[in-house]
Design a protein around this motif. Structure first.
Motif, PDB file in Angstrom:
ATOM      1  N   TYR A  92       3.560   6.224  -7.299  1.00 52.16           N
ATOM      2  CA  TYR A  92       3.039   5.346  -6.261  1.00 52.16           C
ATOM      3  C   TYR A  92       3.926   4.143  -5.999  1.00 52.16           C
ATOM      4  O   TYR A  92       3.562   3.265  -5.215  1.00 52.16           O
ATOM      5  CB  TYR A  92       1.588   4.967  -6.575  1.00 52.16           C
ATOM      6  CG  TYR A  92       0.693   6.155  -6.325  1.00 52.16           C
ATOM      7  CD1 TYR A  92       0.373   6.535  -5.025  1.00 52.16           C
ATOM      8  CD2 TYR A  92       0.242   6.950  -7.379  1.00 52.16           C
ATOM      9  CE1 TYR A  92      -0.402   7.652  -4.778  1.00 52.16           C
ATOM     10  CE2 TYR A  92      -0.538   8.077  -7.138  1.00 52.16           C
ATOM     11  CZ  TYR A  92      -0.853   8.420  -5.832  1.00 52.16           C
ATOM     12  OH  TYR A  92      -1.609   9.549  -5.580  1.00 52.16           O
ATOM     13  N   TYR A 144       2.525   7.493  -1.144  1.00 52.06           N
ATOM     14  CA  TYR A 144       1.085   7.267  -1.180  1.00 52.06           C
ATOM     15  C   TYR A 144       0.363   8.556  -0.831  1.00 52.06           C
ATOM     16  O   TYR A 144       0.997   9.540  -0.457  1.00 52.06           O
ATOM     17  CB  TYR A 144       0.668   6.130  -0.232  1.00 52.06           C
ATOM     18  CG  TYR A 144       0.748   6.436   1.241  1.00 52.06           C
ATOM     19  CD1 TYR A 144      -0.386   6.826   1.947  1.00 52.06           C
ATOM     20  CD2 TYR A 144       1.928   6.301   1.945  1.00 52.06           C
ATOM     21  CE1 TYR A 144      -0.335   7.108   3.309  1.00 52.06           C
ATOM     22  CE2 TYR A 144       1.990   6.564   3.310  1.00 52.06           C
ATOM     23  CZ  TYR A 144       0.854   6.967   3.980  1.00 52.06           C
ATOM     24  OH  TYR A 144       0.913   7.234   5.326  1.00 52.06           O
ATOM     25  N   ASN A 203      -1.065  -0.184  -3.865  1.00 51.53           N
ATOM     26  CA  ASN A 203      -0.491   0.580  -2.762  1.00 51.53           C
ATOM     27  C   ASN A 203      -1.545   0.768  -1.663  1.00 51.53           C
ATOM     28  O   ASN A 203      -1.295   0.527  -0.471  1.00 51.53           O
ATOM     29  CB  ASN A 203      -0.016   1.920  -3.331  1.00 51.53           C
ATOM     30  CG  ASN A 203       0.748   2.785  -2.366  1.00 51.53           C
ATOM     31  OD1 ASN A 203       0.416   2.863  -1.195  1.00 51.53           O
ATOM     32  ND2 ASN A 203       1.757   3.484  -2.869  1.00 51.53           N
ATOM     33  N   TYR A 204      -2.740   1.178  -2.061  1.00 57.59           N
ATOM     34  CA  TYR A 204      -3.870   1.333  -1.128  1.00 57.59           C
ATOM     35  C   TYR A 204      -4.222   0.013  -0.462  1.00 57.59           C
ATOM     36  O   TYR A 204      -4.406  -0.063   0.762  1.00 57.59           O
ATOM     37  CB  TYR A 204      -5.063   1.901  -1.900  1.00 57.59           C
ATOM     38  CG  TYR A 204      -6.433   1.499  -1.417  1.00 57.59           C
ATOM     39  CD1 TYR A 204      -7.087   2.202  -0.409  1.00 57.59           C
ATOM     40  CD2 TYR A 204      -7.103   0.408  -1.997  1.00 57.59           C
ATOM     41  CE1 TYR A 204      -8.368   1.838   0.012  1.00 57.59           C
ATOM     42  CE2 TYR A 204      -8.371   0.039  -1.581  1.00 57.59           C
ATOM     43  CZ  TYR A 204      -8.999   0.750  -0.578  1.00 57.59           C
ATOM     44  OH  TYR A 204     -10.256   0.387  -0.161  1.00 57.59           O
ATOM     45  N   GLN A 258      -6.357   6.445  -5.167  1.00 62.53           N
ATOM     46  CA  GLN A 258      -5.589   7.563  -4.637  1.00 62.53           C
ATOM     47  C   GLN A 258      -5.827   8.856  -5.418  1.00 62.53           C
ATOM     48  O   GLN A 258      -5.001   9.771  -5.420  1.00 62.53           O
ATOM     49  CB  GLN A 258      -4.095   7.222  -4.563  1.00 62.53           C
ATOM     50  CG  GLN A 258      -3.870   5.846  -3.970  1.00 62.53           C
ATOM     51  CD  GLN A 258      -2.798   5.777  -2.905  1.00 62.53           C
ATOM     52  OE1 GLN A 258      -2.669   6.675  -2.079  1.00 62.53           O
ATOM     53  NE2 GLN A 258      -2.047   4.715  -2.913  1.00 62.53           N
TER      54      GLN A 258
END
Length: 468
Positions: free
Chosen positions: A331, A335, A47-48, A122
């Protein structure tokens, strides 16, 4: 005789061939299962990386600089469940070359921010801003690389990270969506600075890039490309002790630190199957819902699982808890990580109307927001695409909030909001458009919720379909 001999050989070889095929099927199933586990485990960092890669590919922004959206977010921002009622500033950083300073401004008379600083996984390092640990005073937050032992100069706030990479989400608060207030919010946000600790004596100028017109799409790609993102971060970051159980599992998928990730067609096929199974699994868990918030039967739920909220606040450092499965679900639709959910902001999700039906973009719904919402800052309600969890594409706006002065109020002070493909007559100011071809979901945000909010003295009603 030759025919008989050949027949005998074939018959004798058949069990071995069958066994080989059966064995291969077992190995393939094992790869698929491990791929599912890798997806659930790796979603936060992928996701990051999706956001980071989108910045690098589509904007002038770079790691160590600031990208921002110079107007309230619209559908061009295809991140997961963003807030269209604040101005977003985003900073990606790495401490591979040493500590990084996030120099954040104090609140002013009509300007403030809510910020969250997290690692690439995260994991929340700290909440900052008016409702953060600094209580609006701002400060020089320093993200430290793994194993850093040197003493910091006076006045710096240390944030020890387990890895090198991370990012900050800085929401510059809006008094309203009017042009003057948007401009003031941008000017305030540009007071934040990022620079190496080694340059703190004479910090270089921070670079800002406005990306409001960029189609910024970091939604989860439910295909084998997921593993390319995962491999990139595995190569960049050190292993965290609690995650070392994944070393061999990823190795069986072709992801190994220090080696190229070069899956053949057979492996790509198995990874794709595992990815689809992971998608079905995570969607089913999300669809099952989270615990209700306002009452036992409320369709408004907690934003995620209580054990995940607790684990994140404690740095995932509990001896007998590591809610990886619940983290994977979270996630897949959102986010950022909050250190103290509820202290500065609280979110509540609704994926069904009062009667338990999914929200249909072809229908019209009403939400009654009672008067005197117990918040110090503002409240808002946003509609998202149910499948992508991003803002609904090609609509004129995504939300309504208490920052909108033209919202029509009822005689008792409550506000009726409407969601549907067309505005009910005379209700245009209170309407959020939906796509008739798509399902949707809602998120209620409370910024600066008070004690009365959590004591449930104020209750948000369930959403009602009005065109049954």
């Amino acid at each position: 005789m030759r025919f008989v001999a050949l027949l005998c050989l074939l018959l004798l070889g058949a069990p071995a061939l069958a066994a080989d095929k059966s064995t291969q099927q077992v190995f393939d199933k094992e790869i698929e299962r491990k791929a599912v586990q890798a997806v659930v485990w790796g979603l936060p960092v992928v996701n990051y990386d999706l956001m980071r890669q989108e910045m690098l590919a589509k904007t002038p922004g770079k790691v160590g600089q600031v990208i921002y959206w110079g107007r309230p977010l619209d559908w061009r921002n295809q991140t997961l469940t963003p807030n269209p009622d604040a101005l977003y500033f985003m900073v990606f950083f790495t401490t591979k070359d040493g500590p990084v300073v996030l120099d954040l401004p104090p609140a002013e008379d009509k300007a403030s921010f809510n910020g969250n600083i997290v690692t690439a996984w995260q994991l929340p390092l700290e909440d900052a801003g008016l409702l953060g640990i600094d209580k609006g005073k701002g400060g020089k937050f320093v993200v430290l690389p793994p194993g850093y032992k040197e003493k910091l100069p006076d006045g710096f706030i240390p944030l020890q990270s387990e890895i090198y990479g991370g990012y900050m989400l800085f929401r510059s608060n809006l008094a309203s969506h009017g042009d003057a207030d948007v401009r003031a919010s941008i000017d305030y946000g540009k007071k934040l600075k990022i620079y190496p600790l080694s340059a703190s004596g004479n910090p270089p100028e921070t670079v800002f890039s406005d990306v409001k017109d960029v189609l910024f799409d970091s939604t989860i790609k439910w295909d084998a490309s997921f593993f390319e993102n995962l491999n990139r971060v595995v190569q960049e970051e050190p292993w965290i002790v609690r995650d070392r159980v994944m070393i061999d599992q990823l190795k069986s998928l072709g992801i190994e630190k220090g080696k190229p990730f070069e899956p053949d067609q057979q492996m790509k096929s198995l990874l794709s199957k595992g990815m689809k199974d992971a998608q079905l699994l995570l969607e089913a868990k999300y669809d099952a819902g989270f615990p209700p918030f306002f009452s036992e039967k409320s369709r408004w739920t907690f934003p995620t699982y209580p054990d995940l909220i607790q684990a994140g606040g404690r740095g995932f450092d509990e001896e007998n808890a590591y809610p990886v499965d619940h983290r994977g679900v979270a996630y897949s639709y959102a986010y950022i990580g909050l250190k103290r959910l509820g202290a500065g902001q609280f979110y509540s999700i609704s994926i069904r109307d009062k009667d338990g039906r999914e929200f249909d973009g072809r229908a019209t719904y009403r939400l009654n927001v009672p008067p005197d919402v117990p918040v110090q800052q503002y409240w808002s309600v946003t509609a998202y695409d149910r499948q992508t969890h991003a803002l609904i594409k090609n609509v004129s706006r995504a939300s309504r909030s208490s920052q909108i002065p033209e919202l029509a109020k009822n005689s008792d002070g409550s506000i009726d909001l409407f969601f549907g493909p067309k505005a009910p007559k005379g209700k245009e100011a209170n309407w959020v458009p939906t796509d008739p071809k798509r399902k949707f979901e809602l998120m209620f945000r409370a910024y600066g919720p008070t004690k009365e909010f959590f004591e449930k003295k104020w209750v948000l009603a369930d959403v009602v379909r009005v065109d049954k």
